[in-house]
Design a protein around this motif. Structure first.
Motif, short mmCIF file in Angstrom:
data_model
loop_
_atom_site.label_atom_id
_atom_site.label_comp_id
_atom_site.label_asym_id
_atom_site.label_seq_id
_atom_site.Cartn_x
_atom_site.Cartn_y
_atom_site.Cartn_z
N LEU A 113 -4.09 -3.69 -3.99
CA LEU A 113 -4.33 -2.32 -4.44
C LEU A 113 -3.74 -2.10 -5.83
O LEU A 113 -4.36 -1.45 -6.69
N ALA A 114 -2.54 -2.63 -6.06
CA ALA A 114 -1.90 -2.46 -7.36
C ALA A 114 -2.74 -3.10 -8.46
O ALA A 114 -2.94 -2.51 -9.54
N ALA B 181 -0.26 1.89 -9.66
CA ALA B 181 -0.09 0.45 -9.43
C ALA B 181 1.38 0.13 -9.19
O ALA B 181 1.73 -0.65 -8.28
N ARG B 182 2.28 0.74 -10.03
CA ARG B 182 3.71 0.47 -9.82
C ARG B 182 4.17 0.98 -8.47
O ARG B 182 5.01 0.36 -7.81
N LEU B 183 3.63 2.09 -8.04
CA LEU B 183 4.01 2.63 -6.73
C LEU B 183 3.65 1.67 -5.61
O LEU B 183 4.47 1.41 -4.71
N HIS B 184 2.44 1.11 -5.68
CA HIS B 184 2.02 0.19 -4.61
C HIS B 184 2.80 -1.13 -4.68
O HIS B 184 3.09 -1.73 -3.63
N ARG B 185 3.17 -1.58 -5.88
CA ARG B 185 4.00 -2.79 -5.96
C ARG B 185 5.37 -2.53 -5.35
O ARG B 185 5.94 -3.40 -4.68
N SER B 186 5.90 -1.34 -5.59
CA SER B 186 7.19 -0.99 -5.00
C SER B 186 7.10 -0.96 -3.48
O SER B 186 8.01 -1.45 -2.78
#
Length: 677
Positions: free
Chosen positions: A637-638, A650-655
């Motif tokens: 998704l990111a 994208a950063r949120l999903h990587r986190s």
């Protein structure tokens, strides 16, 4: 009984002691060691020797040729830092061992994996390549002809080959045979004294010399004579020498050199009680000449304890030698035992003894596999109903038995199939052996042995015209071919399995074969044909309502269409796979299928749709509780969001992915307590 275990040929080893002695053959040992450094034809002509030097020890069975080869290897081992390798090139009784089997034995000793299904030429080449960088002594025992030796001869002059044969090896250049006759009288008398004690020799030294002459100075005959004297402490050496002298020759025509051993054996055999004599005759049926109490018990139809006691007596007489698998019949005596079996036992009795032995082996293999099953399983329940003598203390004991008996078990399977009259038992034996090997070693580690066993099943199926069994054997062989990279050979076997499955009207075999043909074409990169065969397999599964297989095949079709760039077809198949797994209630598989659909949408240039599908996959992975899959989908998704121009999301999903992976790591973390707790 003697308190020493004797190796035919001059070496004596005391039980519980590391000391051993080799008697006589000083002249032969000196000549062989001198021959190692002798200039060969290549050296004399100024060329570098291209291959290993070959020493040939020639002599009839029972002359101590094998023991001489071992003693030579022992004395020169310090000059060859990579050790000594040994293999036998003939079965007990003289049948040549295929080069493939001998090469596998050597590769096993070198701890080099041998690909299952490889032929003799390929395996022999692997042996030669392995020895090309080693300084090794290679002992090739019981060579039947020069071709066997030549196939394994290292292309390395730093190696030494010691070949043991009955006669010259015509075809191997620059070989001078060391021909063995009888031992010198003095050495033979010392050898006899080591077997029966020096007192009985000292009392009548002339009788000892006479006995040596009756035995022709042959170590095997001396072992039999010494074993009989040890078992009869009141008999004098002179009595035995006289009885051997007066013993008439049998009706079998023999050369002058073969008579001493034959006469000594006939005398020892004639002194046995009838039940023991019958057991000894039937030991000629023991596979690979290896026998334990269960083998003897089954052959003779007696109790295991009685068989064990009889085998111990035979070992004391020198007829058997201890081995890891129990006992080994002296190879020089196998032809004599077979002759007695043909003379005294009716063919029906012999066949019945073989059947009993195979049936006992099948039961032991069932017990060997069952002990690996969990407590309370049906296999464990059946194991409890077996006699105590057939059960194992635990998986470790069963695994050790399987390792020790493996040569005999494989030989038993080969002999049962070659017999042709016990095919039902042969198939049961092979099946039980396959399952036991897979249970204890795993299919990967046991693949070389499994390949040969499946080939035996195929031989029986073709001989008996059993298409269902033929299809199963071909599928198993093709799987092993595919696993070892022989893709084209696997394809041929899968197609043959399909024909056999159709002839047997076996839907499982035909469906499995069609799917495997598709998988093979996929491996070859022919996605058009792969999709065609997957489609055929899918049509059969749809017609039979086999939903789990349907969902899997939709996924395989989706994969090959993806590889081929047919994204529309790929997306439809992945959606169908996801729907199939949803109906089955397999949430992780449904999530993975949706994730693949999202990948295809991304490849097709539809990132917004890929994003929605991927989020749907994340939700199903969450419901399934598959944390690792959730993390992988969050990362996907990111990536998609970055391509859509939303780096913050994208950063949120990587986190979120990092958190999921951190949670998974802590869930599986094993913490040790500290002294401060």
């Amino acid at each position: 009984m003697t308190d020493q275990a004797v190796d035919v040929g001059g070496r004596v080893e005391a039980p519980g002691s590391d000391s051993d002695r080799f008697f006589g053959r000083d002249r032969e040992l000196k000549a062989l060691k001198a021959d190692i450094g002798r200039a060969g034809l290549d050296t004399l002509s100024g060329r570098k020797a291209p291959r290993a030097r070959v020493l040939l020890i020639a002599g009839r069975p029972g002359s101590g040729r094998t023991s001489l080869a071992r003693e030579l290897a022992l004395r020169i081992a310090a000059d060859y830092p990579d050790g000594v390798l040994r293999t036998r090139l003939a079965e007990p009784g003289g049948a040549p061992v295929p080069v493939e089997r001998a090469a596998r034995d050597l590769l096993d000793a070198l701890e080099i994996p041998a690909p299952p299904g490889a032929d003799g030429d390929e395996l022999a080449e692997m042996v030669r390549e392995a020895l090309a960088v080693r300084r090794t002594v290679l002992v090739l025992d019981d060579a039947a002809d020069a071709e066997q030796v030549d196939a394994l001869l290292p292309d390395n002059p730093q190696c030494l080959v010691v070949a043991v044969a009955e006669g010259p090896l015509t075809g191997i250049p620059d070989v001078r045979p060391c021909t063995l006759g009888g031992m010198e009288t003095r050495s033979a008398v010392e050898y006899l004294a080591s077997l029966i004690g020096r007192v009985r020799i000292t009392v009548d030294p002339q009788a000892a010399q006479a006995l040596v002459e009756e035995c022709g100075g042959q170590p095997a005959a001396l072992v039999l004579a010494g074993g009989w004297l040890a078992a009869h402490p009141k008999a004098s050496v002179a009595d035995l020498a006289k009885q051997l002298h007066e013993l008439p020759d049998d009706e079998e025509p023999r050369s002058q050199g073969a008579r001493p051993l034959a006469r000594a054996f006939r005398f020892v055999y004639g002194s046995l009680p009838q039940p023991a004599a019958r057991i000894l005759r039937l030991l000629s049926l023991a596979p690979a000449g290896l026998a334990d109490a269960h083998t003897a018990s089954a052959l003779a139809g007696c109790s295991v304890s009685a068989a064990q006691s009889t085998l111990d007596d035979f070992a004391a007489l020198g007829v058997l030698h201890p081995s890891r698998a129990g006992y080994e019949v002296a190879g020089c005596l196998v032809p004599l035992l077979r002759g007695l079996t043909e003379l005294h036992d009716r063919p029906a009795e012999v066949q019945l003894a073989r059947a009993r032995m195979l049936e006992r082996t099948v039961r032991q293999l069932h017990a060997c596999r069952a002990v690996t099953e969990p407590e309370g399983s049906p296999a464990r329940s059946r194991l409890a109903g077996l006699p105590r003598s057939l059960r194992f203390r635990g998986p470790e004991a069963a695994g050790q038995w399987l390792r020790d008996r493996q040569p005999a078990l494989l030989a038993s399977a080969r002999l049962a199939v070659a017999d042709g009259e016990l095919d039902t038992l042969a198939r049961r034996l092979v099946s039980a052996l396959v399952r036991a090997l897979a249970a204890h070693r795993g299919t990967g580690a046991a693949a070389p042995e499994l390949y040969g066993l499946h080939q035996l099943v195929l031989d029986v199926a073709e001989r008996r015209e059993l298409p269902r069994e033929r299809a199963a054997a071909l599928l198993n062989l093709a799987d092993l071919d595919a696993d070892t990279g022989r893709t084209k050979e696997a394809l041929e076997r899968y197609r043959a399995a399909l024909d056999a499955g159709r002839a047997a009207a076996d839907p499982y075999a035909t469906g499995r074969a069609m799917e495997s043909v598709g998988g093979t074409y996929q491996e070859l990169g022919d996605y058009q044909r792969a999709g065609d065969w997957y489609g055929r397999a899918l049509a059969q599964r749809l017609a039979r309502g086999e939903r789990e297989d349907e969902a899997r095949l939709y996924g395989r079709l989706g994969a090959v269409h993806t590889y081929a760039g047919r994204y529309g077809e790929a997306l439809r198949n992945w959606r169908a796979a996801a729907a199939g797994f949803r109906r089955l209630g397999d949430l992780p598989a449904q999530a993975r299928a949706l994730s693949e659909a999202a990948r295809v949408q991304e490849y097709a240039g539809r990132p917004a749709e890929s994003l929605r599908t991927c989020r749907e996959a994340v939700e199903w992975a969450r419901q399934a509780g598959d944390v690792r899959l959730q993390a992988a989908l969050q990362l996907r998704l990111a990536d998609t969001l970055e391509r859509l121009g939303d780096p913050a999301a994208a950063r949120l999903h990587r986190s979120m992915a990092d958190q999921l992976l951190g949670t998974e790591t802590s869930a599986y973390e094993i913490r040790s307590g500290s002294a401060d707790d």
